[in-house]
Write a protein that holds these residues in place. Structure first.
Motif, PDB file in Angstrom:
ATOM      1  N   GLY A 223       0.846  -1.182   0.000  1.00  0.00           N
ATOM      2  CA  GLY A 223       0.000   0.000   0.000  1.00  0.00           C
ATOM      3  C   GLY A 223       0.888   1.240   0.000  1.00  0.00           C
ATOM      4  O   GLY A 223       2.045   1.181   0.409  1.00  0.00           O
ATOM      5  N   LEU A 224       0.337   2.347  -0.470  1.00  0.00           N
ATOM      6  CA  LEU A 224       1.084   3.611  -0.470  1.00  0.00           C
ATOM      7  C   LEU A 224       0.335   4.655   0.349  1.00  0.00           C
ATOM      8  O   LEU A 224       0.080   5.765  -0.117  1.00  0.00           O
ATOM      9  CB  LEU A 224       1.300   4.094  -1.911  1.00  0.00           C
ATOM     10  N   GLY A 225      -0.049   4.260   1.558  1.00  0.00           N
ATOM     11  CA  GLY A 225      -0.706   5.221   2.436  1.00  0.00           C
ATOM     12  C   GLY A 225      -2.212   5.095   2.412  1.00  0.00           C
ATOM     13  O   GLY A 225      -2.773   4.376   1.581  1.00  0.00           O
ATOM     14  N   PRO A 226      -2.891   5.804   3.314  1.00  0.00           N
ATOM     15  CA  PRO A 226      -4.321   5.601   3.530  1.00  0.00           C
ATOM     16  C   PRO A 226      -5.237   6.274   2.512  1.00  0.00           C
ATOM     17  O   PRO A 226      -6.428   5.989   2.481  1.00  0.00           O
ATOM     18  CB  PRO A 226      -4.552   6.214   4.909  1.00  0.00           C
TER      19      PRO A 226
ATOM     20  N   GLU B  71      -7.992   6.177   9.818  1.00  0.00           N
ATOM     21  CA  GLU B  71      -7.619   7.577   9.644  1.00  0.00           C
ATOM     22  C   GLU B  71      -7.125   7.780   8.215  1.00  0.00           C
ATOM     23  O   GLU B  71      -6.289   7.037   7.728  1.00  0.00           O
ATOM     24  CB  GLU B  71      -6.508   7.904  10.656  1.00  0.00           C
ATOM     25  N   LYS B  72      -7.686   8.772   7.527  1.00  0.00           N
ATOM     26  CA  LYS B  72      -7.308   9.024   6.136  1.00  0.00           C
ATOM     27  C   LYS B  72      -6.445  10.265   6.007  1.00  0.00           C
ATOM     28  O   LYS B  72      -5.975  10.584   4.929  1.00  0.00           O
ATOM     29  CB  LYS B  72      -8.571   9.255   5.290  1.00  0.00           C
ATOM     30  N   SER B 140     -10.111  10.352  -3.454  1.00  0.00           N
ATOM     31  CA  SER B 140      -9.010   9.760  -2.693  1.00  0.00           C
ATOM     32  C   SER B 140      -9.442   9.347  -1.289  1.00  0.00           C
ATOM     33  O   SER B 140      -8.622   8.969  -0.473  1.00  0.00           O
ATOM     34  CB  SER B 140      -7.825  10.732  -2.649  1.00  0.00           C
ATOM     35  N   SER B 243       4.032  12.074   3.666  1.00  0.00           N
ATOM     36  CA  SER B 243       3.130  10.945   3.887  1.00  0.00           C
ATOM     37  C   SER B 243       3.923   9.701   4.271  1.00  0.00           C
ATOM     38  O   SER B 243       3.609   9.006   5.235  1.00  0.00           O
ATOM     39  CB  SER B 243       2.298  10.667   2.629  1.00  0.00           C
ATOM     40  N   GLU B 247       3.225   8.234   7.752  1.00  0.00           N
ATOM     41  CA  GLU B 247       2.147   7.246   7.625  1.00  0.00           C
ATOM     42  C   GLU B 247       2.634   5.842   7.311  1.00  0.00           C
ATOM     43  O   GLU B 247       1.904   4.877   7.535  1.00  0.00           O
ATOM     44  CB  GLU B 247       1.156   7.697   6.540  1.00  0.00           C
ATOM     45  N   LEU B 248       3.842   5.710   6.778  1.00  0.00           N
ATOM     46  CA  LEU B 248       4.284   4.356   6.376  1.00  0.00           C
ATOM     47  C   LEU B 248       5.508   3.844   7.136  1.00  0.00           C
ATOM     48  O   LEU B 248       5.663   2.642   7.286  1.00  0.00           O
ATOM     49  CB  LEU B 248       4.596   4.321   4.875  1.00  0.00           C
TER      50      LEU B 248
END
Lengths: 249, 249
Positions: A223-226, B71-72, B140, B243, B247-248
């Motif tokens: 995945g590449l983030g939410p 969470e987006k 998105s 990000s 996030e990752l």
């Protein structure tokens, strides 16, 4: 300073001569004159600062002033493979991934690709894409323009997997289920000089049988983030991150 | 699953009603019918999975099924400020930075901005940009659409610097001189919940007096790697990296 790609490898010479399209750009578009300087980038990635000594009706002559300093290329070899997206989105993706340092760009017909390009169309498209990549490489001060390969068949892509140290498959469903560490983990395991293949789907993503085939041949789903990134945005995300990880951190 | 932004905050209700543009999209464009599900995202960023119970000539009625999980949104508040670029490049930048999680988007007349937009034009442009941002936020799967602010004067931008925990100025000259650690260092110092302002120049970059004013007011000059990125590419690079980092990793 303008940058021009030469088709031949570097050789020490008293003068370098430019004709054809680059001549046209230098003299007719940029109206350059003797004593002005440009970068000349040879096919073996050696780049010079060169000075114009003479302009004739058909050629520009330049002499070497010095070699360009500094590495401009990503220290890992990144190939991006995209399922054919709709419309002219590949124009944008090829321009931007070239700026961001891609080494080779592959596009292929994925199951959900809407466009159908026959052999003739592919040859024409490849020419256009090569031009876009060369212009972007010049603008972004790279030492070479990436190769562009348009496949007629998805199997050719899978056959090429064995040539890479790592194959990462951008997979929206991974992002949706909250998977978020595989991409970072893969990059942490990557060493300078490694070759990475990043595979992206078209709009609509990959079909289950494609994912199965990719995994069976060594592809890692990431995945590449939410947030859901569009087909043309995901490759830019991945390349930006690779540049950061290997060039800035 | 389609996603629609509501203008009001969330309240527990037996039914939610959709009219206007969203109604048009659901019923006329997507031809939705009772029992189909969509996301409804309220102005306070609460998102529901909701099911259509009734469709009339003017409204769609939906009932809440459950809250959206996960969470987006980027855990740091990122504002992107761009000097007005040429043509319609802001369309692309706003769409892509929205996908990549920007919280607020600001554009301003920089010294090298070629376009001159008067007040009337700015109002019109802002409307268009807001629409692009809303559509990108829906696609998105975000929990809100970023604010769009178009400034008539560069000083307003500089005046806003004090509202941020960190102000980073993307500066091509930093990249050219080999500066490569300030961006990474700034991100390493950033904590969850911090607000960051990232400032990007138009084509042609910033004028020396702009750089001076930015630095005097707390801006940190950063390079974004050894390749020269176009005005519209640099913001995507920076946001992708943020990000990834938050996030990752």
């Amino acid at each position: 300073m303008q940058r021009y790609f030469m088709t031949e490898p570097y050789e020490v010479r008293e003068h370098y001569e430019i004709t054809g399209e680059n001549y046209h750009h230098m003299i007719r578009v940029m109206r350059m004159e003797p004593t002005q300087q440009v970068y000349l980038v040879f096919s073996d990635r050696i780049a010079l600062i060169a000075e114009i000594t003479e302009v004739t009706e058909e050629a520009v002559r330049l002499k070497e002033i010095s070699k360009e300093q500094g590495e401009k290329e990503l220290p890992v070899n990144v190939t991006i493979a995209c399922g054919f997206p709709k419309g002219d989105k590949l124009d944008l993706v090829i321009q931007k991934t070239t700026e961001l340092g891609v080494h080779k760009f592959v596009a292929f017909p994925a199951k959900n690709s809407v466009v159908k390009w026959d052999h003739k169309k592919l040859v024409k498209k490849a020419e256009r894409f090569k031009k876009i990549a060369t212009e972007a490489a010049e603008q972004s001060h790279r030492q070479f323009a990436p190769d562009i390969v348009l496949l007629e068949n998805k199997l050719e892509l899978i056959d090429s997997f064995s040539a890479y140290d790592k194959i990462l498959i951008a997979y929206e469903e991974s992002a949706k289920t909250g998977e978020k560490s595989r991409f970072a983990q893969a990059l942490a395991e990557t060493k300078i000089g490694d070759s990475i293949l990043l595979v992206f789907g078209p709009e609509g993503g990959f079909a289950p049988e494609e994912i199965e085939a990719f995994e069976k041949n060594g592809g890692i789903l990431c995945g590449l983030g939410p947030r859901i990134l569009r087909a043309e945005t995901a490759p830019l995300y991945a390349l930006s991150v690779i540049s950061y990880q290997f060039e800035l951190v």
